[in-house]
Design a protein around this motif. Structure first.
Motif, mmCIF file in Angstrom:
data_model
loop_
_atom_site.group_PDB
_atom_site.id
_atom_site.type_symbol
_atom_site.label_atom_id
_atom_site.label_comp_id
_atom_site.label_asym_id
_atom_site.label_seq_id
_atom_site.Cartn_x
_atom_site.Cartn_y
_atom_site.Cartn_z
ATOM 1 N N LEU A 1 0.827 -1.204 0.000
ATOM 2 C CA LEU A 1 0.000 0.000 0.000
ATOM 3 C C LEU A 1 0.865 1.258 0.000
ATOM 4 N N ASP A 2 1.928 1.256 0.787
ATOM 5 C CA ASP A 2 2.839 2.402 0.797
ATOM 6 C C ASP A 2 3.492 2.591 -0.566
ATOM 7 N N GLU A 3 3.909 1.485 -1.185
ATOM 8 C CA GLU A 3 4.516 1.567 -2.522
ATOM 9 C C GLU A 3 3.510 2.097 -3.542
ATOM 10 N N LEU A 4 2.271 1.640 -3.453
ATOM 11 C CA LEU A 4 1.247 2.107 -4.390
ATOM 12 C C LEU A 4 0.960 3.591 -4.200
ATOM 13 N N LYS A 5 0.957 4.052 -2.947
ATOM 14 C CA LYS A 5 0.736 5.484 -2.700
ATOM 15 C C LYS A 5 1.860 6.314 -3.309
ATOM 16 N N LYS A 6 3.108 5.848 -3.148
ATOM 17 C CA LYS A 6 4.242 6.563 -3.729
ATOM 18 C C LYS A 6 4.139 6.575 -5.250
ATOM 19 N N MET A 7 3.770 5.428 -5.832
ATOM 20 C CA MET A 7 3.637 5.340 -7.281
ATOM 21 C C MET A 7 2.522 6.254 -7.776
ATOM 22 N N LYS A 8 1.422 6.307 -7.041
ATOM 23 C CA LYS A 8 0.304 7.167 -7.423
ATOM 24 C C LYS A 8 0.725 8.631 -7.424
ATOM 25 N N GLU A 9 1.447 9.029 -6.387
ATOM 26 C CA GLU A 9 1.917 10.410 -6.311
ATOM 27 C C GLU A 9 2.847 10.742 -7.470
ATOM 28 N N SER A 10 3.738 9.807 -7.823
ATOM 29 C CA SER A 10 4.664 10.070 -8.924
ATOM 30 C C SER A 10 3.917 10.157 -10.256
ATOM 31 N N VAL A 11 2.901 9.319 -10.454
ATOM 32 C CA VAL A 11 2.114 9.369 -11.689
ATOM 33 C C VAL A 11 1.318 10.668 -11.758
ATOM 34 N N GLU A 12 0.742 11.085 -10.646
ATOM 35 C CA GLU A 12 0.000 12.347 -10.625
ATOM 36 C C GLU A 12 0.916 13.528 -10.929
ATOM 37 N N GLN A 13 2.122 13.507 -10.368
ATOM 38 C CA GLN A 13 3.077 14.586 -10.629
ATOM 39 C C GLN A 13 3.466 14.599 -12.106
ATOM 40 N N ALA A 14 3.697 13.432 -12.682
ATOM 41 C CA ALA A 14 4.028 13.356 -14.104
ATOM 42 C C ALA A 14 2.869 13.875 -14.944
ATOM 43 N N GLY A 15 1.636 13.565 -14.559
ATOM 44 C CA GLY A 15 0.459 14.050 -15.279
ATOM 45 C C GLY A 15 0.371 15.571 -15.217
#
Length: 164
Positions: free
Chosen positions: A56-70
């Motif tokens: 879950l922590d890894e997914l949250k980090k990945m989500k934040e990075s994808v949102e930032q890239a978007g």
């Protein structure tokens, strides 16, 4: 971790047989087995919960990075569209200024009519697609030609037996 071999397990079983006695030993063994099973299930549940939390922590980090890239891509697209609009307005302004003095320039094409619409030929393509081949009808014994009423009666009339 404890290393239990065959010899150590046999020694534990012999001591348990002497201490507990042969009457109560099967019941105690079942109880110990169920307790060990419950303990193993509890440890497995704790491990899976920890793994889930880590995922879950890894997914949250990945989500934040994808949102930032978007967000970065969106900013880039906005700046590119603003640049394009600016360039487009400059080009169209220069074309309208140069073309207004001489009328219509030779570089601009004349109006062309749209291409004609497609009209399907008047063929009954559904009939062609649904037609059964003649060889298939012949092999299955399907009637291929229209038969008159008299021919049908003659064909299915019971044959007469002549008596002598």
């Amino acid at each position: 971790m404890l290393e239990l071999g065959i010899s150590k397990m046999a020694l534990i079983g012999a001591v348990a047989l002497i201490v507990i006695g042969p009457e109560k030993l099967p019941r105690v063994a079942r109880t110990v087995g169920t307790l060990l099973g419950k303990a193993q299930r509890y440890v497995a549940d704790v491990k899976s919960e920890v793994n889930r939390a880590m995922d879950l922590d890894e997914l949250k980090k990945m989500k934040e990075s994808v949102e930032q890239a978007g967000r970065d891509v969106e900013k880039g697209l906005k700046s590119a569209s603003a640049d394009f609009e600016k360039d487009w307005s400059e080009v169209t302004a220069s074309l309208s200024d140069s073309g207004s003095g001489a009328g219509e320039s030779e570089s601009t094409p004349a109006w062309e009519p749209p291409p004609p619409e497609y009209h399907r030929p008047n063929k009954n393509w559904r009939l062609k697609r649904g037609a059964t081949p003649q060889w298939y009808k012949q092999r299955r014994g399907v009637r291929r030609q229209v038969q008159s009423g008299a021919a049908r009666v003659a064909r299915y009339r019971p044959k007469k037996i002549h008596d002598r």
